[in-house]
Design an enzyme around this catalytic site. Sequence first.
Site, mmCIF file in Angstrom:
data_model
loop_
_atom_site.group_PDB
_atom_site.id
_atom_site.type_symbol
_atom_site.label_atom_id
_atom_site.label_comp_id
_atom_site.label_asym_id
_atom_site.label_seq_id
_atom_site.Cartn_x
_atom_site.Cartn_y
_atom_site.Cartn_z
ATOM 1 N N GLY A 105 0.799 -1.212 0.000
ATOM 2 C CA GLY A 105 0.000 0.000 0.000
ATOM 3 C C GLY A 105 0.836 1.268 0.000
ATOM 4 O O GLY A 105 2.064 1.257 0.106
ATOM 5 N N GLY A 107 2.486 3.731 1.569
ATOM 6 C CA GLY A 107 2.998 3.982 2.915
ATOM 7 C C GLY A 107 3.461 5.394 3.157
ATOM 8 O O GLY A 107 3.593 5.813 4.309
ATOM 9 N N ARG A 108 3.733 6.143 2.097
ATOM 10 C CA ARG A 108 4.124 7.547 2.261
ATOM 11 C C ARG A 108 3.619 8.406 1.117
ATOM 12 O O ARG A 108 4.128 9.497 0.884
ATOM 13 C CB ARG A 108 5.640 7.654 2.379
ATOM 14 C CG ARG A 108 6.420 7.075 1.235
ATOM 15 C CD ARG A 108 7.878 6.896 1.607
ATOM 16 N NE ARG A 108 8.567 6.086 0.640
ATOM 17 C CZ ARG A 108 9.463 6.552 -0.240
ATOM 18 N NH1 ARG A 108 9.758 7.823 -0.253
ATOM 19 N NH2 ARG A 108 10.060 5.746 -1.078
ATOM 20 N N LYS A 128 4.057 12.579 -2.248
ATOM 21 C CA LYS A 128 4.914 11.499 -1.782
ATOM 22 C C LYS A 128 5.841 12.034 -0.694
ATOM 23 O O LYS A 128 6.640 12.938 -0.943
ATOM 24 C CB LYS A 128 5.738 10.932 -2.940
ATOM 25 C CG LYS A 128 6.543 9.697 -2.567
ATOM 26 C CD LYS A 128 7.215 9.124 -3.803
ATOM 27 C CE LYS A 128 8.026 7.877 -3.468
ATOM 28 N NZ LYS A 128 8.665 7.298 -4.672
ATOM 29 N N ASP A 140 7.853 6.158 8.756
ATOM 30 C CA ASP A 140 7.226 7.397 9.216
ATOM 31 C C ASP A 140 6.430 8.108 8.130
ATOM 32 O O ASP A 140 5.861 9.171 8.375
ATOM 33 C CB ASP A 140 8.297 8.354 9.766
ATOM 34 C CG ASP A 140 9.429 8.616 8.770
ATOM 35 O OD1 ASP A 140 9.232 8.387 7.561
ATOM 36 O OD2 ASP A 140 10.513 9.044 9.216
ATOM 37 N N GLY A 141 6.381 7.544 6.935
ATOM 38 C CA GLY A 141 5.612 8.165 5.862
ATOM 39 C C GLY A 141 6.285 9.358 5.218
ATOM 40 O O GLY A 141 5.687 10.006 4.363
ATOM 41 N N ARG A 198 3.629 14.173 -7.364
ATOM 42 C CA ARG A 198 3.713 13.457 -8.625
ATOM 43 C C ARG A 198 2.325 13.306 -9.232
ATOM 44 O O ARG A 198 1.306 13.298 -8.524
ATOM 45 C CB ARG A 198 4.412 12.118 -8.448
ATOM 46 C CG ARG A 198 3.850 11.182 -7.406
ATOM 47 C CD ARG A 198 4.754 9.966 -7.277
ATOM 48 N NE ARG A 198 4.152 8.915 -6.471
ATOM 49 C CZ ARG A 198 4.712 7.725 -6.300
ATOM 50 N NH1 ARG A 198 5.856 7.445 -6.877
ATOM 51 N NH2 ARG A 198 4.121 6.804 -5.557
ATOM 52 N N ASP A 275 4.440 -4.382 -7.347
ATOM 53 C CA ASP A 275 3.773 -3.189 -6.828
ATOM 54 C C ASP A 275 4.350 -1.915 -7.430
ATOM 55 O O ASP A 275 3.831 -0.827 -7.171
ATOM 56 C CB ASP A 275 3.871 -3.137 -5.300
ATOM 57 C CG ASP A 275 5.294 -3.181 -4.804
ATOM 58 O OD1 ASP A 275 5.957 -4.215 -5.007
ATOM 59 O OD2 ASP A 275 5.762 -2.187 -4.209
ATOM 60 N N ASP A 285 7.345 5.047 -9.677
ATOM 61 C CA ASP A 285 8.159 4.811 -8.478
ATOM 62 C C ASP A 285 9.656 4.870 -8.772
ATOM 63 O O ASP A 285 10.327 3.846 -8.875
ATOM 64 C CB ASP A 285 7.798 3.474 -7.816
ATOM 65 C CG ASP A 285 6.472 3.550 -7.079
ATOM 66 O OD1 ASP A 285 5.992 4.671 -6.860
ATOM 67 O OD2 ASP A 285 5.921 2.506 -6.726
#
Length: 534
Positions: A105, A107-108, A128, A140-141, A198, A275, A285
């Site tokens: 998922g 996460g940040r 992001k 910590d995202g 992004r 992913d 990514d």
Amino acid sequence: MPTLPLDEVTFENPFVEELRGEEAGPSGSRQVPGYCYSRVRPTPVPAPRLLAWSDELGELLGLARPSERSAALNILAGNILTPSMKPFAARYGGHQFGNWAGQLGDGRAISLGQVPAVDGRRWEIQLKGAGPTPYSRRADGRAVLRSSLREFLCSEAMHHLGLPTTRALSLVSTGAEVVRDMFYDGHPAPEPGAIVARVAPTFIRFGNFQLMAASGEMDNLRALADYTIRHHYPELGEPSPAVYEQWFAEVARRTAVLVAHWMTVGFVHGVLNTDNMSILGLTIDYGPYGWLEPYDPDWTPNTTDFNSRRYAFGQQPRVGLWNLMALAQALGPLVADVQALRPSLDLYAHTLATTQHELLLRKLGLTPKEPAADRALTEALPEALAGPQVDMTIFFRQLSHLVPGLLTGSSADEEALFRGLLAQAAYEAAPAEDQALLDWLARYAQRLRQETADPEAIRTGMLAANPKYVLRNYLAQRAIEAAETGDLLPLNTLFEVLKTPFDEHPAYETLAAKRQRPEWARDKPGSATLSCSS
């Protein structure tokens, strides 16, 4: 067309409104079964500062460049939201280095929603590094400046090279530090934090579908597939088993085109987990990516991948197929027989080979003539490049300039031109390794003489297909180190040059230099090797 500040734009939220999501839940990282997303809010930062902005993308989205301390800047930093936003983090899973990782998922990354653009499409804006979500696991995202700057630069550089990619609107420093262990070697250290905004039509990945299938959430799987088709593949018609097959075929085709582009410009993604595969066939990514400098099919920039080299440059076509097979398995419940998806895997292989061949012909200034002979010529080139460790970007660019001389000179002139090319493009002086490439170049010159176009026209076409400037890792690292001290000139200069990578830019000749010039970049962390830490 006039532009608006981001805080005056009305956001649309089809992903949230049409799919099943978690509206609220306990804080902290956790499993979120049964949902396609979780509603979350960005976590504010103390002192946002705009470091970079893509004017071209801003114009496409109808957005004005944010001013200092403006509401728009605070939106890009995650400090404020507008009433039309319904921010969320998507839930997905994936295979990481070939192993099923379960729920992953965003996460940040936190999506703010979609905005209508001047091209008639809707584009999703995602922050992001904007703080923790239920999918942050032990993190910590947040994101550090080095990774955010690299993603901002490379997203836009890839777009201007003509490659399928997500894009980047802004780079904002947060005024807070983030602790990271850059190479996972037990030496964590504080680094400047940053957020990159992004942009893409959607950030849905192969892993979104995989997690639904693995969790037995057939209603969510079908709803997500139907959503994707209706919003992003509407030309296929209303979802049905037959349309699911056509859709998978188109995903396979787009993925093949994407990988072919990577292979012909020397881009190494570095972490092609399922992913990290876009359902639209976009580069997504930007983590430990790299640009092939000495030509080496076994090279990977990712330190995590040094043992297996699963995601090395030469493995990308195979991994693309492997990831499509994983997606096909996830989509199996939507079709009468999962074997009906197998022809799409063959389509991937065919499209990849065909597209890569066509791109190479264009880079070589050749028009199709005898298919078998032409394919033999292009397929022999990668092995020939590997021997003398040729810089791929410099090789093709300098070859473009040689065309008039090759078409008008003698055989003696030809050999001198080729040896001069190797002197410019090769990283290592290894005469014993040069012969295979010299032999290939002789074959190429013979084939080139079959062309009937004016030599200058061929040269011009090749220069339009072979960039002079790419985002070499050492250039990005230099911009990072300067930005960390507050000096944005290297970042801004590099960004401007990469907008027109096929132009000469005589004032910035050094930005086209090989990695070992400067010598410090050969082994420097961030310049030759990277990690997933960000």
